[in-house]
Design a protein around this motif. Structure first.
Motif, short mmCIF file in Angstrom:
data_model
loop_
_atom_site.label_atom_id
_atom_site.label_comp_id
_atom_site.label_asym_id
_atom_site.label_seq_id
_atom_site.Cartn_x
_atom_site.Cartn_y
_atom_site.Cartn_z
N LEU A 1 9.87 2.05 -5.48
CA LEU A 1 9.93 3.25 -4.66
C LEU A 1 8.77 3.24 -3.66
O LEU A 1 7.59 3.20 -4.05
CB LEU A 1 9.84 4.51 -5.53
N PHE A 2 9.11 3.28 -2.37
CA PHE A 2 8.12 3.22 -1.30
C PHE A 2 8.07 4.54 -0.54
O PHE A 2 9.08 5.23 -0.39
CB PHE A 2 8.45 2.10 -0.31
N ASP A 3 6.90 4.85 -0.04
CA ASP A 3 6.76 5.96 0.90
C ASP A 3 7.25 5.47 2.26
O ASP A 3 7.40 4.26 2.49
CB ASP A 3 5.28 6.38 0.98
N THR A 4 7.51 6.39 3.17
CA THR A 4 7.89 6.01 4.52
C THR A 4 6.81 5.10 5.11
O THR A 4 5.62 5.39 5.00
CB THR A 4 8.06 7.25 5.40
N ASN A 5 7.24 3.99 5.69
CA ASN A 5 6.26 3.00 6.17
C ASN A 5 6.79 2.29 7.41
O ASN A 5 7.97 2.35 7.72
CB ASN A 5 5.96 2.00 5.05
N PRO A 6 5.92 1.58 8.12
CA PRO A 6 6.33 0.89 9.35
C PRO A 6 6.92 -0.49 9.12
O PRO A 6 7.24 -1.19 10.08
CB PRO A 6 5.00 0.79 10.12
N LYS B 1 0.83 -1.21 0.00
CA LYS B 1 0.00 0.00 0.00
C LYS B 1 0.86 1.26 0.00
O LYS B 1 0.40 2.33 -0.38
CB LYS B 1 -0.93 0.01 1.23
N TYR B 2 2.13 1.12 0.40
CA TYR B 2 3.04 2.27 0.43
C TYR B 2 3.89 2.37 -0.84
O TYR B 2 4.73 3.26 -0.94
CB TYR B 2 3.97 2.16 1.65
N LEU B 3 3.70 1.47 -1.79
CA LEU B 3 4.47 1.49 -3.03
C LEU B 3 4.03 2.66 -3.91
O LEU B 3 2.86 2.78 -4.26
CB LEU B 3 4.28 0.16 -3.79
N LYS B 4 5.00 3.53 -4.24
CA LYS B 4 4.69 4.74 -5.01
C LYS B 4 4.95 4.61 -6.50
O LYS B 4 4.28 5.23 -7.32
CB LYS B 4 5.52 5.91 -4.47
N ASP B 5 5.94 3.79 -6.86
CA ASP B 5 6.28 3.68 -8.27
C ASP B 5 7.20 2.48 -8.49
O ASP B 5 7.85 1.99 -7.55
CB ASP B 5 6.99 4.96 -8.75
N ILE B 6 7.24 2.00 -9.74
CA ILE B 6 8.17 0.95 -10.15
C ILE B 6 8.90 1.46 -11.38
O ILE B 6 8.27 1.88 -12.36
CB ILE B 6 7.45 -0.37 -10.48
N LYS B 7 10.24 1.44 -11.34
CA LYS B 7 11.03 1.92 -12.47
C LYS B 7 11.85 0.77 -13.05
O LYS B 7 12.34 -0.09 -12.32
CB LYS B 7 11.97 3.06 -12.04
N TRP B 8 12.01 0.80 -14.39
CA TRP B 8 12.75 -0.22 -15.12
C TRP B 8 13.88 0.45 -15.88
O TRP B 8 13.70 1.52 -16.44
CB TRP B 8 11.83 -0.94 -16.09
#
Length: 209
Positions: A178-183, A157-164
């Motif tokens: 790329l993840f947002d700050t998460n626990p 749920k905190y995943l913001k993007d996937i880059k290739w």
């Protein structure tokens, strides 16, 4: 990767991504290459490794085999040209994709408004962007959906993007998550490198990261 809690292993999910991509985008190339290699091997056996078989053929059949070898050489040359042109075409379109990926990132994460969507006077308490975009995308993908366990959903749920991006040494490609700050873990970027047996063949040798 430095984790706060051992709840989520992204490698289990992304392991199937190259297989899905290969099946969707490069299967016809793989099949064609397989047939070409099989034919090449057969002709090499007839004309080289198994010279005794070639010698046992009649002169007319040997001439036909030589004609097939010449055709195979022409096919090999065309295949090499195809792979070179495909590589250039992929590079061209990767540049064209980038601004669209950037816009998608902005819309998904609420950084920019989608075309035709008026954000003026919006409730400040309203969620921005598209919540759980990547989790939903993965769960609705016929291959990836099987890899996502219930314990993974919280982190995704905190995943913001996937880059290739393509990597040259060793040949293959890299995925960045790329993840947002998460626990769940401290790192905001998780990287997975995929090394291919052959740059032009969708056959995975190993994955690291």
């Amino acid at each position: 990767m430095s984790k706060k809690k051992d709840r989520f292993d992204v490698s289990e999910i992304v392991r199937s991504i190259p297989a899905a991509a290969a099946a969707a985008a490069a299967l016809s190339t793989e099949e064609r290459a397989g047939l070409v290699n099989a034919l090449k091997s057969k002709l090499q056996n007839l004309a080289g490794e198994h010279a005794d078989v070639l010698e046992s053929l009649t002169p007319k059949i040997r001439k036909r085999v030589e004609a097939l070898r010449e055709l195979q050489s022409q096919l090999d040359e065309l295949e090499e040209n195809f792979l070179e042109e495909r590589k250039a075409l992929e590079a061209k379109y990767q540049k064209l994709y980038e601004p669209l990926y950037t816009k998608r990132f902005g819309i998904v994460n609420g950084a920019v408004a989608a075309s035709g969507v008026d954000q003026g006077g919006a409730d400040l308490s309203e969620e921005k962007g598209v919540p759980n975009f990547w989790l939903t995308a993965m769960k609705t993908h016929e291959v990836l959906a099987e890899q996502i366990m219930e314990r993974d959903e919280g982190a995704l749920k905190y995943l913001k993007d996937i880059k290739w991006c393509r990597i040259n040494e060793p040949k293959g490609f890299k995925l960045e998550f790329l993840f947002d700050t998460n626990p769940y873990f401290e790192n905001t970027v998780l990287t997975k490198n995929y090394h291919m047996i052959d740059e032009d063949e969708p056959i995975l040798e190993k994955a690291t990261g």
